[in-house]
Write a protein that holds these residues in place. Structure first.
Motif, PDB file in Angstrom:
ATOM      1  N   GLN A 181      15.569  13.487  -0.027  1.00 44.58           N
ATOM      2  CA  GLN A 181      16.624  12.839   0.758  1.00 44.58           C
ATOM      3  C   GLN A 181      16.038  11.724   1.630  1.00 44.58           C
ATOM      4  OE1 GLN A 181      19.350  16.896   1.345  1.00 44.58           O
ATOM      5  NE2 GLN A 181      18.429  15.897   3.094  1.00 44.58           N
ATOM      6  N   SER A 182      14.892  12.002   2.252  1.00 44.76           N
ATOM      7  CA  SER A 182      14.264  11.014   3.135  1.00 44.76           C
ATOM      8  C   SER A 182      13.853   9.763   2.353  1.00 44.76           C
ATOM      9  CB  SER A 182      13.041  11.627   3.821  1.00 44.76           C
ATOM     10  OG  SER A 182      13.408  12.776   4.572  1.00 44.76           O
ATOM     11  N   PHE A 183      13.293   9.970   1.164  1.00 41.55           N
ATOM     12  CA  PHE A 183      12.931   8.832   0.314  1.00 41.55           C
ATOM     13  C   PHE A 183      14.174   8.005  -0.028  1.00 41.55           C
ATOM     14  CE2 PHE A 183       8.917  11.084  -1.119  1.00 41.55           C
ATOM     15  CZ  PHE A 183       8.055  10.108  -0.643  1.00 41.55           C
ATOM     16  N   MET A 184      15.270   8.668  -0.385  1.00 42.62           N
ATOM     17  CA  MET A 184      16.472   7.948  -0.793  1.00 42.62           C
ATOM     18  C   MET A 184      17.088   7.171   0.361  1.00 42.62           C
ATOM     19  SD  MET A 184      16.637   8.378  -3.975  1.00 42.62           S
ATOM     20  CE  MET A 184      14.847   8.511  -3.964  1.00 42.62           C
ATOM     21  N   VAL A 185      17.078   7.756   1.551  1.00 40.05           N
ATOM     22  CA  VAL A 185      17.591   7.054   2.725  1.00 40.05           C
ATOM     23  C   VAL A 185      16.784   5.778   2.971  1.00 40.05           C
ATOM     24  CG1 VAL A 185      17.734   7.176   5.245  1.00 40.05           C
ATOM     25  CG2 VAL A 185      18.620   9.050   3.862  1.00 40.05           C
ATOM     26  N   GLU A 186      15.467   5.870   2.845  1.00 40.31           N
ATOM     27  CA  GLU A 186      14.616   4.706   3.092  1.00 40.31           C
ATOM     28  C   GLU A 186      14.790   3.641   2.013  1.00 40.31           C
ATOM     29  OE1 GLU A 186       9.880   3.660   3.880  1.00 40.31           O
ATOM     30  OE2 GLU A 186      10.562   5.745   3.774  1.00 40.31           O
ATOM     31  N   LEU A 187      14.845   4.049   0.753  1.00 39.52           N
ATOM     32  CA  LEU A 187      14.944   3.077  -0.342  1.00 39.52           C
ATOM     33  C   LEU A 187      16.302   2.393  -0.393  1.00 39.52           C
ATOM     34  CD1 LEU A 187      13.120   4.993  -3.222  1.00 39.52           C
ATOM     35  CD2 LEU A 187      12.320   2.947  -2.043  1.00 39.52           C
ATOM     36  N   THR A 188      17.369   3.124  -0.076  1.00 36.55           N
ATOM     37  CA  THR A 188      18.722   2.545  -0.149  1.00 36.55           C
ATOM     38  C   THR A 188      19.159   1.909   1.168  1.00 36.55           C
ATOM     39  OG1 THR A 188      19.747   4.673   0.450  1.00 36.55           O
ATOM     40  CG2 THR A 188      19.415   4.223  -1.899  1.00 36.55           C
ATOM     41  N   ASP A 189      18.369   2.070   2.234  1.00 35.55           N
ATOM     42  CA  ASP A 189      18.714   1.551   3.555  1.00 35.55           C
ATOM     43  C   ASP A 189      20.058   2.103   4.022  1.00 35.55           C
ATOM     44  OD1 ASP A 189      18.469   0.088   5.913  1.00 35.55           O
ATOM     45  OD2 ASP A 189      19.429  -1.691   5.079  1.00 35.55           O
ATOM     46  N   MET A 190      20.216   3.407   3.846  1.00 33.38           N
ATOM     47  CA  MET A 190      21.421   4.076   4.325  1.00 33.38           C
ATOM     48  C   MET A 190      21.046   5.136   5.360  1.00 33.38           C
ATOM     49  SD  MET A 190      23.837   2.463   2.872  1.00 33.38           S
ATOM     50  CE  MET A 190      25.359   3.381   2.926  1.00 33.38           C
ATOM     51  N   GLU A 191      22.017   5.892   5.840  1.00 38.73           N
ATOM     52  CA  GLU A 191      21.777   6.841   6.931  1.00 38.73           C
ATOM     53  C   GLU A 191      21.718   8.292   6.474  1.00 38.73           C
ATOM     54  OE1 GLU A 191      24.165   4.122  10.262  1.00 38.73           O
ATOM     55  OE2 GLU A 191      25.072   5.977   9.513  1.00 38.73           O
ATOM     56  N   LEU A 192      22.265   8.572   5.296  1.00 34.74           N
ATOM     57  CA  LEU A 192      22.398   9.955   4.851  1.00 34.74           C
ATOM     58  C   LEU A 192      22.363   9.999   3.330  1.00 34.74           C
ATOM     59  CD1 LEU A 192      23.021  12.811   6.093  1.00 34.74           C
ATOM     60  CD2 LEU A 192      25.425  12.332   5.636  1.00 34.74           C
ATOM     61  N   ALA A 193      21.615  10.952   2.779  1.00 33.81           N
ATOM     62  CA  ALA A 193      21.568  11.134   1.329  1.00 33.81           C
ATOM     63  C   ALA A 193      21.652  12.621   1.021  1.00 33.81           C
ATOM     64  CB  ALA A 193      20.284  10.541   0.746  1.00 33.81           C
ATOM     65  N   ASN A 194      22.246  12.955  -0.120  1.00 33.71           N
ATOM     66  CA  ASN A 194      22.321  14.371  -0.485  1.00 33.71           C
ATOM     67  C   ASN A 194      21.139  14.778  -1.364  1.00 33.71           C
ATOM     68  OD1 ASN A 194      22.919  13.524  -3.099  1.00 33.71           O
ATOM     69  ND2 ASN A 194      25.075  14.075  -2.996  1.00 33.71           N
ATOM     70  N   ARG A 229      39.012  25.632  -1.795  1.00 34.53           N
ATOM     71  CA  ARG A 229      39.122  24.526  -2.749  1.00 34.53           C
ATOM     72  C   ARG A 229      39.784  23.309  -2.136  1.00 34.53           C
ATOM     73  NH1 ARG A 229      41.196  25.738  -8.688  1.00 34.53           N
ATOM     74  NH2 ARG A 229      39.134  26.694  -8.686  1.00 34.53           N
ATOM     75  N   GLU A 230      40.819  23.524  -1.344  1.00 33.89           N
ATOM     76  CA  GLU A 230      41.536  22.382  -0.765  1.00 33.89           C
ATOM     77  C   GLU A 230      40.703  21.660   0.294  1.00 33.89           C
ATOM     78  OE1 GLU A 230      42.988  26.168   1.314  1.00 33.89           O
ATOM     79  OE2 GLU A 230      42.486  25.495  -0.718  1.00 33.89           O
ATOM     80  N   LYS A 231      39.653  22.303   0.799  1.00 40.63           N
ATOM     81  CA  LYS A 231      38.783  21.677   1.793  1.00 40.63           C
ATOM     82  C   LYS A 231      37.512  21.090   1.172  1.00 40.63           C
ATOM     83  CE  LYS A 231      41.154  22.694   5.526  1.00 40.63           C
ATOM     84  NZ  LYS A 231      41.701  21.640   6.431  1.00 40.63           N
ATOM     85  N   ALA A 232      37.265  21.427  -0.085  1.00 34.35           N
ATOM     86  CA  ALA A 232      36.024  20.997  -0.734  1.00 34.35           C
ATOM     87  C   ALA A 232      36.046  19.495  -1.005  1.00 34.35           C
ATOM     88  CB  ALA A 232      35.820  21.763  -2.027  1.00 34.35           C
ATOM     89  N   THR A 233      34.875  18.854  -0.892  1.00 32.95           N
ATOM     90  CA  THR A 233      34.774  17.428  -1.186  1.00 32.95           C
ATOM     91  C   THR A 233      34.405  17.172  -2.637  1.00 32.95           C
ATOM     92  OG1 THR A 233      32.458  17.432  -0.495  1.00 32.95           O
ATOM     93  CG2 THR A 233      34.101  16.890   1.179  1.00 32.95           C
ATOM     94  N   SER A 234      34.019  18.224  -3.361  1.00 33.42           N
ATOM     95  CA  SER A 234      33.616  18.051  -4.745  1.00 33.42           C
ATOM     96  C   SER A 234      33.634  19.392  -5.450  1.00 33.42           C
ATOM     97  CB  SER A 234      32.207  17.446  -4.805  1.00 33.42           C
ATOM     98  OG  SER A 234      31.721  17.441  -6.129  1.00 33.42           O
ATOM     99  N   PHE A 290      31.359  13.887   2.305  1.00 32.50           N
ATOM    100  CA  PHE A 290      30.203  13.770   1.425  1.00 32.50           C
ATOM    101  C   PHE A 290      30.214  14.853   0.344  1.00 32.50           C
ATOM    102  CE2 PHE A 290      25.341  13.155   1.590  1.00 32.50           C
ATOM    103  CZ  PHE A 290      25.447  11.927   0.988  1.00 32.50           C
ATOM    104  N   PRO A 291      30.029  14.504  -0.931  1.00 30.29           N
ATOM    105  CA  PRO A 291      29.918  15.540  -1.968  1.00 30.29           C
ATOM    106  C   PRO A 291      28.498  16.097  -2.048  1.00 30.29           C
ATOM    107  CG  PRO A 291      29.766  13.396  -2.983  1.00 30.29           C
ATOM    108  CD  PRO A 291      29.992  13.152  -1.512  1.00 30.29           C
ATOM    109  N   GLY A 292      28.358  17.246  -2.679  1.00 29.27           N
ATOM    110  CA  GLY A 292      27.027  17.808  -2.906  1.00 29.27           C
ATOM    111  C   GLY A 292      26.476  18.542  -1.709  1.00 29.27           C
ATOM    112  N   ARG A 293      25.160  18.659  -1.665  1.00 32.72           N
ATOM    113  CA  ARG A 293      24.476  19.433  -0.639  1.00 32.72           C
ATOM    114  C   ARG A 293      23.574  18.547   0.206  1.00 32.72           C
ATOM    115  NH1 ARG A 293      22.100  23.545  -5.175  1.00 32.72           N
ATOM    116  NH2 ARG A 293      23.849  24.984  -5.337  1.00 32.72           N
ATOM    117  N   ILE A 294      23.370  18.962   1.457  1.00 32.16           N
ATOM    118  CA  ILE A 294      22.464  18.251   2.358  1.00 32.16           C
ATOM    119  C   ILE A 294      21.532  19.270   2.993  1.00 32.16           C
ATOM    120  CG2 ILE A 294      22.250  16.760   4.366  1.00 32.16           C
ATOM    121  CD1 ILE A 294      25.104  15.826   3.858  1.00 32.16           C
ATOM    122  N   VAL A 295      20.231  19.026   2.902  1.00 30.60           N
ATOM    123  CA  VAL A 295      19.232  19.866   3.550  1.00 30.60           C
ATOM    124  C   VAL A 295      18.837  19.218   4.858  1.00 30.60           C
ATOM    125  CG1 VAL A 295      16.862  20.734   3.413  1.00 30.60           C
ATOM    126  CG2 VAL A 295      18.351  20.852   1.415  1.00 30.60           C
ATOM    127  N   GLY A 296      18.774  20.029   5.919  1.00 30.00           N
ATOM    128  CA  GLY A 296      18.406  19.513   7.222  1.00 30.00           C
ATOM    129  C   GLY A 296      17.166  20.186   7.778  1.00 30.00           C
TER     130      GLY A 296
END
Length: 457
Positions: A123-136, A328-333, A298-304
């Motif tokens: 996740q940390s690599f993806m945040v840095e490479l894409t210049d975004m704030e959050l990655a799953n 199910r009605e609250k799920a993002t994916s 956000f879909p998917g999982r996030i590790v913190g």
């Protein structure tokens, strides 16, 4: 058993302490043993060894020697969404360790710290490479990531319409339509201009027609051309829609600009180039990154990262907003899992090549394509279609050589032929009725390039 150096390192024939004990026993020093060798046993002037080689160069040298017994390593002129890159030996070695290969979903952090940390690093690599704030933690592949991004945009903006550039990989577009059709979300295509890029005129026209939730643009696009993401992002935000940037060649992340700096709300793509073989089309690796304000959509999982009861660093699965875990009605994916082992592989790959190495590889890909295109044009059988548009490691070439003849000519060359494009995809060039999407990576060595040009001359 008593703990000694010998017991702890049984694979070492003799430890330093054991060597000294043996020398003391016989009353000699190490230099005394060296003096016993006859003068002609030593090489005068030392060994004349060549300069050091990179792992990539060393493997090429080995392949040259082993080609006497078998065929040489192949390169590929075929891209269009899956790319042949060199994979350092350390990557499959570490990724295939039993603790990673056999690991199950890390529901219990007490016994899953290794898996959780590897996903956090990814996740940390993806945040840095894409210049975004959050990655799953990853998704199935680039196509599913793309479709999930459009669904997220619909949850945020609520408009039952999205725009997709005509230059997006057609498989990704088909997946988006498959995901969105049951939900009643219209998918409108923004046409391509004469330079092989998104038509800004048509984009403005379609943005003004009615409200839309998102605009999807791929760069480098399906034709290998680099889009002006900054200008597109400004136009999209002017109509209160989300801007979704996509890529199929992750190697471009080492050189091109994405994310916040180009106005992106979401960056998604395919991570197969990050240490994963093409594997006949999968399994690959979906990348999904966005802004923190959309973390609840956000879909998917996030590790913190957290701390345990003893104050030590610990990793936990922070978010699991899928319908297997919540209502199910609250799920993002409805995505049931993530490609954890492939994400680990990508993290090992990026860690092994490093920041400067990754950028150097990206630059090498650009140089390889330029060399290939120049050589093909010099044969007189090829010409670039969009000459003025910047490209990364793919380009569209028109040719007088038919696909059947192309395959026949390259049959004896250790290379996979390029993709023949269907008629009408790009403008026709007089006298050259056939068009190809040609790719070049660091695997296209000069020796193979020479054979390719010789076969197509």
């Amino acid at each position: 058993m008593q703990s000694t150096e010998r017991n702890r390192f049984s694979f070492i024939p003799a430890t330093g302490g054991e060597q000294q004990a043996m020398l003391q026993k016989i009353g000699l020093q190490f230099d005394d043993i060296v003096k016993c060798f006859a003068g002609n046993s030593c090489v005068e002037g030392g060994l004349q060894l060549p300069d050091g080689l990179t792992e990539d160069q060393m493997v090429e040298y080995w392949d040259t020697m082993m080609s006497r017994n078998s065929g040489p390593r192949k390169a590929s002129l075929l891209g269009a969404g899956a790319y042949m890159h060199f994979i350092p030996a350390v990557v499959p070695h570490l990724a295939s360790l039993p603790g990673f290969v056999t690991a199950y979903t890390p529901y219990q952090p007490e016994i899953s710290q290794g898996t959780l940390q590897s996903l956090f690093e990814f996740q940390s690599f993806m945040v840095e490479l894409t210049d975004m704030e959050l990655a799953n933690c990853s998704m199935y592949d680039g196509a599913s990531s793309t479709a999930e991004a459009m669904l997220m945009a619909h949850r945020v903006k609520k408009a039952d319409r999205v725009l997709v550039a005509a230059t997006v990989n057609p498989n990704y577009l088909a997946t988006v339509r498959t995901y969105l059709k049951p939900r009643g979300i219209a998918v409108d295509v923004v046409r391509m201009d004469g330079d092989g890029r998104v038509s800004m005129e048509d984009l403005e026209l379609k943005l003004s027609a009615s409200a839309c939730s998102a605009v999807l643009v791929q760069s480098p696009n399906y034709l290998g051309i680099i889009e002006d993401l900054g200008a597109i992002g400004t136009a999209v935000h002017g109509h209160d829609a989300l801007f979704v940037e996509s890529f199929t060649e992750a190697m471009a992340l080492g050189l091109l600009k994405y994310g916040v700096g180009t106005g992106a709300d979401v960056v998604i793509g395919e991570g197969q180039s990050l240490g994963l073989s093409m594997s006949f089309g999968g399994p690959h690796l979906g990348v999904f990154a966005t802004l923190k304000k959309y973390n609840r959509e956000f879909p998917g999982r996030i590790v913190g990262e957290s701390i345990d009861t003893k104050g030590r660093q610990a990793f936990v699965m922070t978010l699991r907003a899928r319908e297997q875990d919540i209502r199910r009605e609250k799920a993002t994916s409805n995505i049931c899992s993530n490609h954890a082992l492939n994400a680990l592989t990508a993290a090992v790959y990026l860690g092994s090549v490093g920041e400067s190495g990754f950028r150097a590889l990206a630059c090498e890909n650009v140089a390889k394509l330029q060399k290939l295109v120049s050589g093909l044009e010099a044969t007189g059988h090829f010409t670039r279609v969009f000459k003025q548009s910047p490209v990364f490691n793919e380009a569209v070439l028109a040719s007088s050589i038919a696909p059947e003849d192309m395959r026949s000519r390259l049959a004896g060359v250790p290379v996979f032929p390029p993709l023949a494009l269907a008629g009408g995809v790009v403008p026709e060039v007089q006298g050259m009725p056939h068009t190809y999407l040609v790719c070049a990576t660091e695997m296209l060595k000069d020796s193979i390039l020479g054979q390719v040009l010789g076969a197509l001359s």
